[in-house]
Structure formats: C-alpha cells, structure tokens
Design an enzyme around this catalytic site. Sequence first.
Site, PDB file in Angstrom:
ATOM      1  N   ASP A 184      86.382  36.021 -14.060  1.00 25.35           N
ATOM      2  CA  ASP A 184      86.548  37.205 -14.079  1.00 25.35           C
ATOM      3  C   ASP A 184      87.025  37.403 -15.126  1.00 25.35           C
ATOM      4  O   ASP A 184      88.398  36.665 -15.448  1.00 25.35           O
ATOM      5  CB  ASP A 184      87.189  37.685 -12.878  1.00 25.35           C
ATOM      6  CG  ASP A 184      87.487  38.898 -12.410  1.00 25.35           C
ATOM      7  OD1 ASP A 184      86.782  39.175 -13.331  1.00 25.35           O
ATOM      8  OD2 ASP A 184      87.998  39.210 -11.425  1.00 25.35           O
ATOM      9  N   HIS A 186      88.137  40.229 -15.526  1.00 24.54           N
ATOM     10  CA  HIS A 186      89.578  41.996 -15.119  1.00 24.54           C
ATOM     11  C   HIS A 186      89.613  43.072 -16.021  1.00 24.54           C
ATOM     12  O   HIS A 186      90.779  43.209 -15.924  1.00 24.54           O
ATOM     13  CB  HIS A 186      90.759  40.820 -14.480  1.00 24.54           C
ATOM     14  CG  HIS A 186      91.204  41.765 -13.504  1.00 24.54           C
ATOM     15  ND1 HIS A 186      92.355  42.162 -12.886  1.00 24.54           N
ATOM     16  CD2 HIS A 186      90.512  41.132 -12.025  1.00 24.54           C
ATOM     17  CE1 HIS A 186      92.860  42.368 -11.699  1.00 24.54           C
ATOM     18  NE2 HIS A 186      91.560  41.694 -11.335  1.00 24.54           N
ATOM     19  N   GLU A 210      82.316  38.149 -15.334  1.00 22.00           N
ATOM     20  CA  GLU A 210      82.850  39.268 -14.565  1.00 22.00           C
ATOM     21  C   GLU A 210      83.718  40.105 -15.583  1.00 22.00           C
ATOM     22  O   GLU A 210      85.181  39.421 -16.328  1.00 22.00           O
ATOM     23  CB  GLU A 210      82.965  39.287 -13.416  1.00 22.00           C
ATOM     24  CG  GLU A 210      84.115  40.229 -12.813  1.00 22.00           C
ATOM     25  CD  GLU A 210      84.277  40.580 -11.138  1.00 22.00           C
ATOM     26  OE1 GLU A 210      84.984  41.280 -10.918  1.00 22.00           O
ATOM     27  OE2 GLU A 210      84.345  38.720 -10.844  1.00 22.00           O
ATOM     28  N   GLU A 236      82.653  47.203 -10.165  1.00 21.43           N
ATOM     29  CA  GLU A 236      83.517  46.736  -9.253  1.00 21.43           C
ATOM     30  C   GLU A 236      84.563  48.428  -9.632  1.00 21.43           C
ATOM     31  O   GLU A 236      84.883  49.343  -8.273  1.00 21.43           O
ATOM     32  CB  GLU A 236      84.743  45.793  -9.585  1.00 21.43           C
ATOM     33  CG  GLU A 236      86.274  45.804 -10.593  1.00 21.43           C
ATOM     34  CD  GLU A 236      86.387  44.497  -9.815  1.00 21.43           C
ATOM     35  OE1 GLU A 236      87.878  44.945 -10.415  1.00 21.43           O
ATOM     36  OE2 GLU A 236      86.107  43.475 -10.212  1.00 21.43           O
ATOM     37  N   ASP A 259      82.012  48.682  -5.373  1.00 24.55           N
ATOM     38  CA  ASP A 259      82.481  47.874  -3.387  1.00 24.55           C
ATOM     39  C   ASP A 259      82.009  49.293  -2.663  1.00 24.55           C
ATOM     40  O   ASP A 259      82.311  49.814  -2.900  1.00 24.55           O
ATOM     41  CB  ASP A 259      84.279  48.383  -4.156  1.00 24.55           C
ATOM     42  CG  ASP A 259      84.775  47.733  -3.473  1.00 24.55           C
ATOM     43  OD1 ASP A 259      85.222  48.025  -2.092  1.00 24.55           O
ATOM     44  OD2 ASP A 259      85.943  46.828  -4.006  1.00 24.55           O
ATOM     45  N   HIS A 286      81.562  43.650  -4.372  1.00 23.65           N
ATOM     46  CA  HIS A 286      82.830  43.674  -4.976  1.00 23.65           C
ATOM     47  C   HIS A 286      83.876  43.697  -3.693  1.00 23.65           C
ATOM     48  O   HIS A 286      83.664  44.597  -2.854  1.00 23.65           O
ATOM     49  CB  HIS A 286      83.763  44.673  -5.712  1.00 23.65           C
ATOM     50  CG  HIS A 286      84.959  44.433  -6.664  1.00 23.65           C
ATOM     51  ND1 HIS A 286      85.772  44.895  -5.873  1.00 23.65           N
ATOM     52  CD2 HIS A 286      85.438  43.173  -7.196  1.00 23.65           C
ATOM     53  CE1 HIS A 286      87.196  44.425  -6.339  1.00 23.65           C
ATOM     54  NE2 HIS A 286      87.044  43.784  -6.737  1.00 23.65           N
TER      55      HIS A 286
END
Length: 382
Positions: A184, A186, A210, A236, A259, A286
């Site tokens: 990830d 992020h 990700e 996400e 999500d 997510h």
Amino acid sequence: MHITDYELFEVPPRWLFLKVTTSDGTVGWGEPVVEGRAKTVKAAVEELIDTYLLGKDPSRIEDHWQTMYRGGFYRGGPILMSAIAGIDQALWDIKGKTLGAPVYELLGGAARDRLRVYQWVGGDEPSDVAAQAREKVDAGFTALKMNGTPAIERLDNPAAVDAAATRMREVREAVGPDVDVGVDFHGRVSKPMAKRLVAALEPYEPFFIEEPVLSEQLDDLEEIAQHTTTPIATGERMYSRWDFKSILEDGHVDLIQPDLSHAGGITEVNKIAAMAEAYDVAMAPHCPLGPIALASCIQVDACSPNAIIQEQSLDIHYNETSDVLDYLADPSVFEYREGYVDIPDGPGLGIEVDEAHVREQAGDVDWHNPVWRHDDGSVAEW
C-alpha cells in the site's frame, strides 16, 4: 412497517455505529463513518434521517438511496456518501431480517462458499515486517498487506527506494512464493517516486500496488503502469460509481477497492462491482473498520464474481483499545480458517451486534489521524 427511531454510537477505536428501529421492532445496524471525522458524519446521518427517513417504509431501499443522494442538490464526497452508506447498510439488514434471508440472497445469491481475506503487517511506518509476516502465515493467512513507505519526499533519495525494496525482499524471503503480499503506497507517493518504487519492487512480485498516487492524480496511472507488470489497485477514496467510471474506462487499474462505509453502502458498491466486472477488473473492498462494515462487505463479495479477497481489520495497528470481534455476540461468524472466512448464512448482514457492549463502550471517541511533516516543516501525506 415504518422507521420509528434511530441511535448513533461513537465507539473505540474510531468507529460510528447506527441502529435503526422499525414499528414492528426489527433492528438494522450500519457503520457510517469517515475515520477521523465521525462527528461530522454523525451530523449528516441525523440530518438525513430526521428530515427524510423517519416514518418511511424501510423496504424501499433503492428509492431511499436515490432520494438521499439526489434530493439535496449537492451530492457526493466522503461525508454525504458515508452517511448514506451506513443508513443503506441498516436498511438492508432490516430487509434481510424481515424476509429471513442473508442480504446476498436478495442480491442474486452466493457466487462462492467462502472468501479469502488478507492480514495487515508492519504498521503505519513499516518495520519488523518480515517477522510479522511469518507470524501471520503461521497463523493460517495466505495473503498479507503492508505499507510500502513511511513519509516520503516528492523527490526522495535512493536510500528511500532501497529501504522499500529491502522490506519487500525480506517479507518475500520470510513467506516464500506461495503467499500474496500487497503493498500500500497510501497515496503518500508522488508520480516520479511511484515510477521508481514500482520498478524496484517488481522483482519480489507484489500481489498488487495500492494507491500508488492519490485519487486526484489518477491521470498519472497510465505512466506508472508503463513501469511495472504488477497489478494496480485503487478506490478507497472514491465514493460513487461515477468516480469509478473514468478509471474503468482508462484501463490502467486492475483491482478496485471501494469502501462499503464510504461509497454509498451495499446498494452502490453492488453496482460498482458489476461495472468493474464488465471491464475485467477485480474487486477487493477496503475495510480497515468495524464488524458491521466488514459484514456488509462480505454480503456484496458473496454475490460478486469478480471479488477476489477482502480486507479486514483484526489486529490492525489502529485497533489499540477495541477490536472487530469485541462488538459481536457471536464472534465465530468471522472465524478465519486457511486464510478464508465462510459466507455467513444468518439473516440480514449475518451478524448479531452485542448491543450491551456497544452501549458500554459508547462515548466521545476523539480519534484523528496523525499529521506528518517533512524535514522542512511542510505537510507530508499520511
């Protein structure tokens, strides 16, 4: 039957639960929250229910969704869509309980018997990842995810790239080639650094990369994709099918991660999943959240042929005071075996919330994500 009452509970570590009650006593649960903005979403839920849903028939879920989304003129974004998501989850829970069926049965029936899950390792600023990875694999997980970097400069030095590659190499050596390891980014990483990092990680075959860039920089994905064969995942911080429309059409994303507590709930993510299937794009929702959000994810995963794996937050680094199973009357519904969870067969969302424990834990939960800064004092992406 009509909606007569609702309650909202802020509970640790950073969650917001919604209880909706109907005139015949049926109760539905939802999880409407933006991590770190629980109070803001709480106000949005109150406004939606007080001004529209009270007194309404809970079974008209699609009509309620459309009204909540379109009826206010201004639409979309994390706060409104998360408020709608939690309400939507509760309405589906009520419908399933009323009809005596799991939600996935009402969406067309199960496409699988069990669902693969992955486990987090390494924390926000990844460290000790190899030992943690080995521990989780020994516990039966076959897929892991870790953060790729701590805070990173827009143009960082070779040591930052080498550190990320070294962590991935150590994890791969610890778990072997049969375990999938997602990385990830992020949204912490700029385009030039993302290009360097995906190339450096490629020899160790990540499961996926990700959020290599933030959702507002999605036009950079084409260039990043040219530097790797690793599947690219994102989603996400995208809140509706209209947000996902462009990335599906562009063709540079291989795995979407909507999500269920941010992207409009069960109603909307079920549609997003179907859209993605038409573009041969997989889905892995997510969910670093609580048990109601996870249960909602599994209901959609169960009937979505392109769902391949599910994030879940058991033992995640955020859950310092309470964990997913603490709020369930029967925690065995999320018993992980051989890296999978069985598809639940209970009515509605398939879980029984321990309301007494929720009330005991409820209070003013003041969780906010940390604000990171670079060495020069400027704000860094968390």
